[in-house]
Design an enzyme around this catalytic site. Structure first.
Site, mmCIF file in Angstrom:
data_model
loop_
_atom_site.group_PDB
_atom_site.id
_atom_site.type_symbol
_atom_site.label_atom_id
_atom_site.label_comp_id
_atom_site.label_asym_id
_atom_site.label_seq_id
_atom_site.Cartn_x
_atom_site.Cartn_y
_atom_site.Cartn_z
ATOM 1 N N ALA A 129 35.074 -7.684 15.558
ATOM 2 C CA ALA A 129 34.072 -6.689 15.148
ATOM 3 C C ALA A 129 32.704 -7.338 15.235
ATOM 4 O O ALA A 129 32.593 -8.560 15.413
ATOM 5 C CB ALA A 129 34.333 -6.234 13.717
ATOM 6 N N LYS A 130 31.670 -6.568 15.139
ATOM 7 C CA LYS A 130 30.322 -7.124 15.037
ATOM 8 C C LYS A 130 29.437 -6.085 14.374
ATOM 9 O O LYS A 130 29.676 -4.886 14.514
ATOM 10 C CB LYS A 130 29.756 -7.445 16.427
ATOM 11 N N GLY A 131 28.409 -6.569 13.698
ATOM 12 C CA GLY A 131 27.452 -5.652 13.087
ATOM 13 C C GLY A 131 26.052 -6.111 13.395
ATOM 14 O O GLY A 131 25.831 -7.238 13.855
ATOM 15 N N VAL A 162 30.576 -2.260 14.768
ATOM 16 C CA VAL A 162 31.576 -1.860 15.757
ATOM 17 C C VAL A 162 32.853 -2.642 15.481
ATOM 18 O O VAL A 162 32.839 -3.873 15.406
ATOM 19 C CB VAL A 162 31.090 -2.117 17.199
#
Ligand code: GLU
Length: 432
Positions: A125-127, A80
């Site tokens: 962001a992050k994953g 995201v």
């Protein structure tokens, strides 16, 4: 350590049953609620609120992996990209069986606020991949990581989106991402941070989040009249963040009386020898069974009679159900979202100060920024330089947030959000 070590394969395979029995918290609702309280408090225009609340891009990918026993398993991965008005998207990748889009979305927004608070030129962001890294072999983790990288690499870039480690991932996972990305794009060390030193990682990055937590705890102690040299500390979670925080708190003179991990906790009233606990953990994979300490469970650790409590495991550790029993005067959030909004209300009523995640654990992404700069400069900084610059950034961030609390009588969490929202909103107005 509790952080997944891809080199230690276990018998069990990732199972989806665990996901079914343990319902996930609505983390996005939690961080959205916090955002809205701050946005209303500072009377942020509704259009800016809408822009800052909405993630820019959300990717859901499927990653087929051939397991060691020959079976094909399909993993679900997410990235995201929340906001990039202040710079490229930046944030870690989490490997955990509870990872889902909702959680990754919430963590991505937290990254936008973190990078703004410490004033590094990144967005958020992050994953994540829903998997159980502790039950996977090194080969399986490598295949999963390379597969995930291939699925999202069109959205990555040195000036676009730069991943890093988070829960369940480490420098080795970053090395695979860099290598896989490099196959298509050529040698690009700045594509990830938190890499092994040998591959362009930064000195001080491994300890950075814990160092940042300890700097913020030290500053908070000064402002709230707690003598850190006499302070008793309990730390929940003994992965990268918890273990480094413990070591560095001990070096500041604090007495770390309890630590825990997924296998249980240990307690010693006169203080635990942190270096020995770390050595025990490296040798056995857990803090449990450490000699010279009483064993306690995670719930007991949270309610110990200590001065400072540092939740450094997963989100949702302190809720309305256990907040009433917490005795610590100061909670410093090493993890992301360990204290729910209802728990915040209880703690505030009881006079407990909570230093929020987006300030307390921002040391990791701060040194990630230094790593990225070093990769772009092709010049390695000394450990002293990294630590001095980190110290400066963390102290400045603490002062900015604390001064808002003094001036506006808002809880530290809301002050931290306001500090972040001010910067991101200003950049948004300038771009639009
Ligand atoms: N995963 C870490 C965090 O939650 C570090 C992110 C980064 O360095 O980009 O802050």
């Amino acid at each position: 350590m509790q952080v997944a070590t891809p080199t230690r394969p276990k018998e069990t395979k990732p199972s989806t049953e665990k996901q079914a029995v343990r319902p996930q918290m609505d983390f996005n609702r939690i961080t959205d609620e916090q955002f809205l309280i701050a946005a209303e408090e500072m009377k942020l225009e509704s259009e800016i609120q809408l822009l800052l609340r909405t993630p820019y891009r959300e990717m859901i990918v499927q990653i087929p992996v051939r397991l060691d026993d020959g079976r094909l398993e399909m993993f679900h991965g997410y990235r995201v990209q929340h906001n990039a008005v202040r710079g490229p998207y930046k944030g870690g990748i989490r490997y955990h069986y509870k990872v889902d889009l909702n959680e990754v979305r919430s963590l991505a927004a937290l990254m936008t606020w973190k990078t703004a608070i410490v004033d590094v030129p990144f967005g958020g962001a992050k994953g994540g991949v829903s998997c159980d890294p502790s039950a996977m072999s090194r080969a399986e983790l490598q295949a999963l990581t390379r597969g995930f990288t291939r699925k999202i690499d069109m959205a990555l870039g040195v000036y676009r989106d730069i991943p890093a480690p988070d829960v369940g991932t480490n420098a080795q996972v970053m090395a695979w991402i860099m290598d896989e990305y490099g196959k298509k794009n050529g040698y690009t060390p700045a594509i990830v941070t938190g890499k092994p030193l040998n591959l362009g990682g930064s000195l001080g990055r491994d300890a950075a989040t814990g160092r940042g937590v300890s700097i913020i705890a030290r500053e908070a102690c000064q402002c709230f009249d707690i003598d850190i040299k006499r302070a008793k500390v309990a730390i929940q979670g003994f992965g990268n963040v918890g273990s480094w925080t413990g070591r560095l708190m001990a070096r500041l003179g604090a007495k770390v009386v309890a630590v825990s991990d997924v296998n249980g906790g240990i307690f010693n009233e006169v203080g635990l020898d942190m270096e020995r606990v770390v050595a025990h953990c490296q040798a056995t994979g857990t803090v449990a069974g450490f000699k010279g300490a009483k064993s306690i469970d995670n719930e007991e650790l949270l309610t110990l009679d200590v001065d400072i409590l540092i939740p450094a495991a997963l989100g949702g550790a302190i809720t309305r159900d256990n907040a009433e029993s917490i005795k610590a005067r100061l909670i410093v959030e090493g993890a992301n979202s360990p204290v729910t909004p209802r728990a915040d209300e209880v703690l505030s009523r009881r006079g407990t100060t909570v230093v929020p995640d987006i300030l307390a654990n921002a040391g990791g992404v701060t040194v990630s920024y230094f790593e990225w700069v070093q990769n772009l400069q092709q010049f390695r900084w000394s450990a002293d330089r990294v630590n001095e610059e980190l110290e400066r950034k963390m102290v400045a961030a603490w002062r900015a947030v604390y001064n808002r609390t003094i001036d506006q009588h808002t809880p530290l969490r809301i002050s931290a959000y306001m500090e972040a929202l001010d910067k991101v909103a200003e950049a948004t107005r300038q771009r639009f």
